[in-house]
Design a protein around this motif. Structure first.
Motif, PDB file in Angstrom:
ATOM      1  N   GLY A  13       0.760  -1.244   0.109  1.00 53.41           N
ATOM      2  CA  GLY A  13      -0.002   0.062   0.075  1.00 53.41           C
ATOM      3  C   GLY A  13       0.907   1.321  -0.002  1.00 53.41           C
ATOM      4  O   GLY A  13       1.677   1.309  -0.621  1.00 53.41           O
ATOM      5  N   CYS A  14       0.426   2.203   0.678  1.00 51.04           N
ATOM      6  CA  CYS A  14       0.738   3.661   0.548  1.00 51.04           C
ATOM      7  C   CYS A  14       2.264   3.832   1.335  1.00 51.04           C
ATOM      8  O   CYS A  14       2.646   2.971   2.176  1.00 51.04           O
ATOM      9  CB  CYS A  14      -0.068   4.509   0.922  1.00 51.04           C
ATOM     10  SG  CYS A  14      -0.694   4.546   2.675  1.00 51.04           S
ATOM     11  N   ASN A  17       2.410   3.354   5.232  1.00 54.12           N
ATOM     12  CA  ASN A  17       2.666   2.033   5.812  1.00 54.12           C
ATOM     13  C   ASN A  17       4.131   1.777   5.675  1.00 54.12           C
ATOM     14  O   ASN A  17       4.743   1.177   6.494  1.00 54.12           O
ATOM     15  CB  ASN A  17       1.927   1.064   4.684  1.00 54.12           C
ATOM     16  CG  ASN A  17       0.772   0.458   5.307  1.00 54.12           C
ATOM     17  OD1 ASN A  17       0.357   1.073   6.269  1.00 54.12           O
ATOM     18  ND2 ASN A  17       0.214  -0.395   4.723  1.00 54.12           N
ATOM     19  N   THR A  49      -0.340  -4.110   6.235  1.00 56.00           N
ATOM     20  CA  THR A  49      -1.372  -4.480   4.870  1.00 56.00           C
ATOM     21  C   THR A  49      -2.258  -3.169   4.432  1.00 56.00           C
ATOM     22  O   THR A  49      -2.189  -2.032   5.260  1.00 56.00           O
ATOM     23  CB  THR A  49      -2.265  -5.541   5.041  1.00 56.00           C
ATOM     24  OG1 THR A  49      -2.974  -5.014   6.386  1.00 56.00           O
ATOM     25  CG2 THR A  49      -1.347  -6.672   5.710  1.00 56.00           C
ATOM     26  N   CYS A  50      -2.634  -3.105   3.287  1.00 55.80           N
ATOM     27  CA  CYS A  50      -3.351  -2.298   2.605  1.00 55.80           C
ATOM     28  C   CYS A  50      -4.839  -2.948   2.367  1.00 55.80           C
ATOM     29  O   CYS A  50      -4.955  -3.973   1.568  1.00 55.80           O
ATOM     30  CB  CYS A  50      -2.674  -1.650   1.329  1.00 55.80           C
ATOM     31  SG  CYS A  50      -3.509  -0.486   0.476  1.00 55.80           S
ATOM     32  N   HIS A  51      -5.780  -2.019   2.299  1.00 51.16           N
ATOM     33  CA  HIS A  51      -7.092  -2.478   2.204  1.00 51.16           C
ATOM     34  C   HIS A  51      -7.838  -1.668   1.087  1.00 51.16           C
ATOM     35  O   HIS A  51      -9.060  -1.976   0.969  1.00 51.16           O
ATOM     36  CB  HIS A  51      -7.912  -2.602   3.613  1.00 51.16           C
ATOM     37  CG  HIS A  51      -9.164  -3.088   3.780  1.00 51.16           C
ATOM     38  ND1 HIS A  51     -10.421  -2.579   3.608  1.00 51.16           N
ATOM     39  CD2 HIS A  51      -9.391  -4.588   3.672  1.00 51.16           C
ATOM     40  CE1 HIS A  51     -11.342  -3.538   3.649  1.00 51.16           C
ATOM     41  NE2 HIS A  51     -10.807  -4.845   3.785  1.00 51.16           N
ATOM     42  N   ILE A  52      -7.147  -0.819   0.309  1.00 53.94           N
ATOM     43  CA  ILE A  52      -7.749   0.362  -0.607  1.00 53.94           C
ATOM     44  C   ILE A  52      -8.378  -0.340  -1.477  1.00 53.94           C
ATOM     45  O   ILE A  52      -9.564   0.182  -1.940  1.00 53.94           O
ATOM     46  CB  ILE A  52      -6.693   1.147  -1.042  1.00 53.94           C
ATOM     47  CG1 ILE A  52      -7.343   2.565  -1.420  1.00 53.94           C
ATOM     48  CG2 ILE A  52      -5.854   0.660  -2.110  1.00 53.94           C
ATOM     49  CD1 ILE A  52      -7.475   3.288  -0.449  1.00 53.94           C
ATOM     50  N   CYS A  88      -4.246  -1.733   7.289  1.00 51.79           N
ATOM     51  CA  CYS A  88      -5.440  -1.341   7.138  1.00 51.79           C
ATOM     52  C   CYS A  88      -6.448  -2.485   7.182  1.00 51.79           C
ATOM     53  O   CYS A  88      -7.508  -2.603   7.284  1.00 51.79           O
ATOM     54  CB  CYS A  88      -5.556  -0.408   5.900  1.00 51.79           C
ATOM     55  SG  CYS A  88      -4.871   1.202   6.213  1.00 51.79           S
ATOM     56  N   VAL A 174     -12.104   3.403   1.892  1.00 52.27           N
ATOM     57  CA  VAL A 174     -12.064   2.605   3.135  1.00 52.27           C
ATOM     58  C   VAL A 174     -11.175   3.532   4.309  1.00 52.27           C
ATOM     59  O   VAL A 174     -11.261   3.023   5.548  1.00 52.27           O
ATOM     60  CB  VAL A 174     -11.451   1.300   3.166  1.00 52.27           C
ATOM     61  CG1 VAL A 174     -12.273   0.369   2.247  1.00 52.27           C
ATOM     62  CG2 VAL A 174      -9.881   1.451   2.673  1.00 52.27           C
ATOM     63  N   VAL A 175     -10.286   4.487   3.569  1.00 50.64           N
ATOM     64  CA  VAL A 175      -9.402   5.160   4.685  1.00 50.64           C
ATOM     65  C   VAL A 175      -9.869   5.826   5.856  1.00 50.64           C
ATOM     66  O   VAL A 175      -9.448   5.495   6.991  1.00 50.64           O
ATOM     67  CB  VAL A 175      -8.627   6.326   3.776  1.00 50.64           C
ATOM     68  CG1 VAL A 175      -7.822   6.803   4.712  1.00 50.64           C
ATOM     69  CG2 VAL A 175      -7.565   5.383   2.914  1.00 50.64           C
ATOM     70  N   THR A 178     -10.225   2.964   8.290  1.00 49.90           N
ATOM     71  CA  THR A 178      -8.989   2.124   8.771  1.00 49.90           C
ATOM     72  C   THR A 178      -8.067   3.148   9.512  1.00 49.90           C
ATOM     73  O   THR A 178      -7.367   2.588  10.288  1.00 49.90           O
ATOM     74  CB  THR A 178      -8.522   1.483   7.592  1.00 49.90           C
ATOM     75  OG1 THR A 178      -7.769   2.375   6.545  1.00 49.90           O
ATOM     76  CG2 THR A 178      -9.230   0.422   6.743  1.00 49.90           C
ATOM     77  N   ARG A 179      -8.156   4.264   8.942  1.00 51.53           N
ATOM     78  CA  ARG A 179      -7.295   5.125   9.700  1.00 51.53           C
ATOM     79  C   ARG A 179      -7.879   6.142  10.615  1.00 51.53           C
ATOM     80  O   ARG A 179      -6.932   6.909  11.252  1.00 51.53           O
ATOM     81  CB  ARG A 179      -6.454   5.945   8.494  1.00 51.53           C
ATOM     82  CG  ARG A 179      -5.455   5.067   7.804  1.00 51.53           C
ATOM     83  CD  ARG A 179      -4.188   4.711   8.386  1.00 51.53           C
ATOM     84  NE  ARG A 179      -3.186   3.745   7.521  1.00 51.53           N
ATOM     85  CZ  ARG A 179      -2.044   3.760   7.894  1.00 51.53           C
ATOM     86  NH1 ARG A 179      -1.364   4.251   8.786  1.00 51.53           N
ATOM     87  NH2 ARG A 179      -1.479   2.711   6.925  1.00 51.53           N
ATOM     88  N   GLN A 210      -2.678  11.519   4.871  1.00 50.38           N
ATOM     89  CA  GLN A 210      -3.765  10.855   3.884  1.00 50.38           C
ATOM     90  C   GLN A 210      -4.606  12.086   3.113  1.00 50.38           C
ATOM     91  O   GLN A 210      -4.819  12.082   2.128  1.00 50.38           O
ATOM     92  CB  GLN A 210      -4.981  10.022   4.505  1.00 50.38           C
ATOM     93  CG  GLN A 210      -4.668   8.670   4.457  1.00 50.38           C
ATOM     94  CD  GLN A 210      -3.920   8.153   5.680  1.00 50.38           C
ATOM     95  OE1 GLN A 210      -3.954   8.750   6.677  1.00 50.38           O
ATOM     96  NE2 GLN A 210      -3.246   7.162   5.322  1.00 50.38           N
TER      97      GLN A 210
END
Ligand code: SAH
Ligand code: SF4
Ligand code: F3S
Length: 465
Positions: A13-14, A17, A49-52, A88, A174-175, A178-179, A210
């Motif tokens: 992810g970004c 992370n 991990t990333c959930h985007i 995330c 989702v951000v 999750t954040r 973000q």
């Protein structure tokens, strides 16, 4: 004598992370863990991990499949490996991860990563640890500060998180879940961290968040600072030669930030400003809270103060309800702006977000639009790069290239540049002449080389500083 314990961290992810992964490694170093890039020799394995998009989340499960085999093999050799899922996906899926992948021993949300050492200790006692609480305290206060050794090993550029979370709730994203809500770090904490990075050899710092331009951190006098104010403060640090920031939201593009692109020589001429779509109807459905004209007007104002600025963006194609006409409006916006670079994504429905339940665009249509948009953006990128053929640009040399004798660095406009140059130029900025243009640039040194910025090591060798 006890054997050194090893930590393996993989980031998805970004850039936030990546930053969090470094801080987790720093926190574990205090407990005697040494980082390794070989999962098979690690005692603790962390997937940050990333959930985007769905593809991002699925990557984690295929990686966990591989780790399961490693863990079983290690167990056969009498060694206990611990597997942690952080970031995330951890926040979004919680215990569901352990149900789907029993190989996982720890699930830790982005707000709890500073507790990693203590949570690992609990998992070592045999407990399955789930920690996805939003913080009662500020995670940054508890993250280990970057250590000199760690930062030096990591090179001449660094990311520094200045703001985390988002209150914007775009309907696809989702951000915010999750954040969490937007939080800005205090100015002086960031200054102290960047000063430490500078001392360790970092020359270029990218401030990340973000919604980085929504930054509103506290100053020592109790008032709050805008991102422009923070950049101005950081520009005072001598060792830092270049400053960048990402990712900005059009709604928070204030005039003082635009003016900083005129007034701060250390602020590099690039702006990553995601627009997602060029259609007002789609922007509205996305809850972006601005229209296409507003976006175009920002670009215009930025270009008044910095005509050469490299504008980049993110696009989503096939958002629910996107018609061919909407998509044409996106292509038209791309033509008008002339992006130096852009990321394009097919809309991916995310569980729990409003857009996931709207009427969906067929995948074949998304795929076809993605190709058309990418082709247009690629053409603009080539045009942007081609304009520099024969020009002289300042390059910050970052690392050796793939071929011996080559160094890789970046231009002020974030373009990767390959130059035949001696390795001791790493960490310095020198002017080069662009001799070949493509997705990246090739250049030659302008001799005699007089780097503008010397590393402390170079100064020391020369008997100075
Ligand atoms: N905060 C930034 C972007 C964060 S996510 C902003 O507001 O622009 C990075 C990019 O991922 C987004 O800009 C968007 O283009 C893309 N993205 C986010 N959610 C997505 C989804 N559900 N499907 C496809 N792309 C998505
Ligand atoms: Fe997601 Fe929108 Fe927030 Fe960006 S501004 S992180 S796209 S909700
Ligand atoms: Fe992905 Fe979370 Fe970053 S969803 S893009 S890792 S904020």
């Amino acid at each position: 004598m006890s054997k050194t314990r090893k930590l393996y961290v993989k980031s998805f992810g970004c850039q936030m992370n990546v930053y969090d992964s470094h801080r987790m490694a720093d926190a574990m170093a205090r407990e005697g863990y040494v980082e390794t890039d070989r999962p098979d020799e690690a005692d603790v394995l962390v997937l940050n991990t990333c959930h985007i998009r769905e593809t991002a989340a699925e990557k984690v499960y295929s990686e966990l499949g591989r780790l399961r085999r490693l863990k079983e093999k290690a167990a056969g050799d009498g060694k206990r490996m611990l597997v942690a899922v952080t970031g995330c996906v951890a926040q979004a899926e919680g215990t569901e991860i352990v149900r789907r992948a029993p190989v996982v021993d720890l699930v830790i949300g982005p707000q709890s990563i500073h507790r990693l050492p203590e949570l690992v200790a609990r998992a070592q006692q045999g407990e399955t640890v789930i920690d996805t609480e939003f913080p009662v305290e500020d995670k940054f206060e508890h993250l280990a500060p970057p250590s000199r050794v760690a930062t030096r090993a990591r090179g001449v550029t660094a990311f520094v998180t200045v703001q985390e979370g988002c209150d914007k709730f775009c309907t696809f994203c989702v951000v915010p879940y999750t954040r969490g809500v937007e939080v800005s770090r205090p100015v002086e904490k960031i200054v102290a961290e960047v000063a430490l990075l500078a001392e360790a050899g970092v020359r270029e710092v990218t401030l990340i968040g973000q919604n980085v331009n929504a930054y509103h951190g506290l100053k020592p006098d109790g008032t709050s600072s805008s991102l422009a104010g923070l950049l101005e403060r950081l520009a005072e640090l001598e060792g830092i030669a270049r400053l960048r920031y990402t990712t900005s939201h059009p709604r928070d593009m204030r005039e003082d930030l635009i003016a900083a692109h005129r007034d701060l020589p250390k602020l590099m001429p690039n702006l990553h400003l995601p627009v997602q779509s060029g259609s007002d109807r789609v922007l509205e459905a996305m809850n972006r809270r601005h229209g296409r004209d507003e976006y175009l007007s920002i670009i215009e104002r930025v270009r008044v103060v910095r005509p050469d600025i490299a504008i980049s963006s993110d696009f989503i194609v096939g958002f629910p309800g996107e018609t061919e006409e909407d998509f044409s409006a996106t292509l038209d916006l791309v033509e008008r702006v002339g992006f130096a670079q852009a990321y394009t994504f097919k809309y991916s429905p995310r569980p729990g977000t409003p857009a996931a339940t709207m009427s969906q665009v067929p995948d074949a249509v998304k795929a076809e639009r993605l190709l058309r948009l990418q082709a247009l953006i690629d053409a603009h990128q080539r045009k942007f790069n081609a304009a520099y053929l024969g020009d002289t640009l300042d390059v910050l040399f970052e690392k050796p290239g793939r071929i011996a004798g080559l160094l890789v660095g970046r231009s002020p406009y974030v373009q990767p540049v390959q130059v035949t140059a001696p390795a001791d130029l790493i960490g310095t900025i020198a002017p080069v002449r662009i001799v070949e243009v493509g997705p990246s640039l090739s250049a030659e040194l302008i001799s005699p080389v007089r780097p503008h910025v010397l590393r402390p090591a170079v100064l020391a060798a020369a008997g100075g500083a």
